[in-house]
Design a protein around this motif. Structure first.
Motif: not given
Length: 545
Positions: A97-107, A48-61
């Motif tokens: 669950k919290e981060l998954l809701s922010k992923v645009k492409n879950q395919e 999930v965090t890897t996909q978020l980074r691809k979508e330019q969404f920051p992952v917190s420390k």
């Protein structure tokens, strides 16, 4: 007999094939199952965090810290407490669950990223996501090799984080690689490439921790460490976390309670910042596997900051405390997250009513030969090499352990010609650091760089010697690598050395059970990885006779 678990991540795994009834380490099938489920869900979170980074969404420390902490929790001999592992799974599911809701492409997310369940279904789910859920032996071998390397990297990263050092690039890689072990489309060749890339970030992670330690506590320096004891009651601290030690020393000042190190905490004495504490008395005992008798004879409280915990005897279980990722059922745990001050007053209070420790030995051992100190002696070392006074360096870093086969390393050290110098880091040194091996022109024949993560220092030293002698290839140096291994931090050290181009490394006392014949063949053919034989045969093989 029907298997109850499967784990083969450490050197002592049953029959060098895998623990199936109970871990040789003492891990129960129930704990093994929850660790498997924690790793699988952590891989899902990493996807999930890897996909978020691809979508330019920051992952917190904080998310980065959760992932590394989860992996650290599952390293051999760190956490035996099923309930704390279940709590980590629940925390991971909530974060996922919290981060998954922010992923645009879950395919293309794997099943581990999308699974959610209640604790009541954890045992059943764990059965289907363990090591053996990957059917292809070679794919499984490479996935586990990568995963164990990432576990080691997570340990070093967490120690750096404790000293408020961060490296987003390393965290992003760790999560990308962790997620990749779920990708069924990756070929053997692609997994081999990822294995070597893991080694690259292993170097980067160890460099980060080296920076964190030296900026906080200064560069290690040549130090003689007392191995006797005083008359005051004491607290014994084991493991690897220097921040925990610092807090303990600050809180024990003026209390009449002395502090002693055990096993991998020995190198703390080499750091200048810790020398201001008069009650920091010395090192007690030996490597981790001797703790049952040594903790009993210490009499005072023992603080385990990381691995390696041996299931404690009832005679001292009420004196054994854990902190950080470490935990054992029935032992008191000292809480505290990164950046928080931990309260060690329960240990201090208990220490005051305990008898002083029984002295095991007297004398001193010398260490503190990390890269800055060795490079300060570079002219002297180079002169000794050029004059022929030093013919060979032998890297005997890594881990100690219970197996009688490990006596090989004591016998090997004794048999080395007097013109050889041992370079070491990790608890492997306890096999020979108390031998009277002498020196060469004032240079001790055992140069201890520190903890297992300080194997980075040995790499820095080798690279510097390559530069000084004007060599094209690091393998042209008069250095032999004869390394003992035990757990997953040794795996990331090995991968780091392979990334640096170092070949012909010998591993013992056995090669890892998680290397399939085909993967082992690749390591042998491309990197010269080999096992050990008898001392006599290896002396001849290494050209030392």
């Amino acid at each position: 007999m029907e298997p109850k678990m499967f784990c083969y991540q450490c050197q002592e795994t049953a029959g060098c094939t895998g623990c199936t009834q109970i871990g040789v380490c003492g891990k129960t099938p129930q704990v093994a199952a929850m660790q498997d489920l924690l790793v699988w869900n952590t891989k899902g979170l990493a996807a999930v965090t890897t996909q978020l980074r691809k979508e330019q969404f920051p992952v917190s420390k904080e998310v980065n810290h959760l992932i590394t902490h989860n992996l650290f929790t599952t390293i051999t001999n760190v956490n035996f407490d099923k309930e704390t592992i279940i709590a980590q799974i629940e925390k991971t599911l909530h974060q996922k669950k919290e981060l998954l809701s922010k992923v645009k492409n879950q395919e293309f997310l794997p099943k581990a990223a999308l699974w959610f369940g209640e604790p009541s279904c954890f045992p059943d789910k764990a059965v289907s996501v363990g090591v053996l859920s990957t059917e292809n032996e070679d794919i499984r071998s490479l996935r586990e090799l990568i995963t164990y390397g990432l576990k080691g990297l997570s340990a070093y990263t967490e120690h750096a984080n404790a000293l408020l050092q961060e490296d987003e690039e390393t965290d992003a890689f760790l999560q990308r690689a962790l997620a990749a072990t779920l990708n069924d489309a990756l070929t053997v060749d692609e997994l081999i490439a990822l294995t070597l890339e893991t080694g690259k970030y292993g170097v980067q992670g160890m460099a980060l921790l080296d920076k964190a330690n030296t900026e906080a506590y200064g560069n290690p320096e040549i130090t003689r460490v007392n191995i006797g004891t005083g008359k005051n009651p004491g607290i014994l601290i084991s493991g690897h976390d220097l921040k925990d030690l610092e807090m303990l020393l600050e809180q024990t000042q003026g209390t009449g309670v002395d502090v002693y190190t055990h096993s991998e905490m020995l190198p703390a004495h080499y750091y200048p910042a810790f020398k201001k504490y008069d009650h920091f008395k010395g090192n007690y005992g030996n490597a981790w596997w001797r703790q049952k008798e040594e903790f009993e004879s210490f009499h005072g409280p023992v603080l385990m900051t990381t691995n390696c915990i041996v299931p404690p005897k009832d005679s001292y279980k009420d004196r054994l405390y854990t902190t950080g990722a470490a935990a054992y059922p029935g032992c008191k745990h000292i809480p505290g997250d990164i950046g928080e001050i931990k309260d060690f007053s329960p240990l201090i209070t208990q220490a005051k009513i305990c008898e002083p420790q029984t002295e095991l030995e007297q004398g001193e051992i010398i260490g503190g030969f990390a890269h800055a100190q060795v490079l300060a002696l570079a002219d002297k070392i180079i002169e000794a090499v050029q004059s022929g006074a030093i013919k060979k360096f032998v890297v005997m870093a890594g881990c100690d352990g219970r197996a009688k086969a490990r006596n090989y390393y004591t016998d090997f050290a004794k048999a080395l010609p007097k013109d050889t110098v041992i370079l070491t880091a990790g608890c492997a040194k306890y096999k020979y650091n108390k031998l009277k091996l002498g020196d060469i022109g004032g240079i001790p024949r055992v140069l201890d760089a520190g903890q297992c993560n300080d194997s980075y220092s040995l790499a820095v030293i080798a690279l510097k010697l390559k530069e000084v002698f004007g060599l094209e290839d690091i393998n042209e140096l008069p250095i032999i690598y004869n390394i003992s291994w035990y757990e997953q931090k040794a795996v990331i050290v090995l991968l780091a050395l392979l990334h640096l181009g170092i070949k012909n490394i010998h591993l013992g006392p056995t090669l890892p059970a998680f290397l399939s014949p085909n993967v082992a063949k690749v390591l042998v053919e491309h990197f010269g990885i080999a096992g050990i034989d008898t001392v006599e045969k290896d002396m001849e093989l290494f050209g030392l006779v």
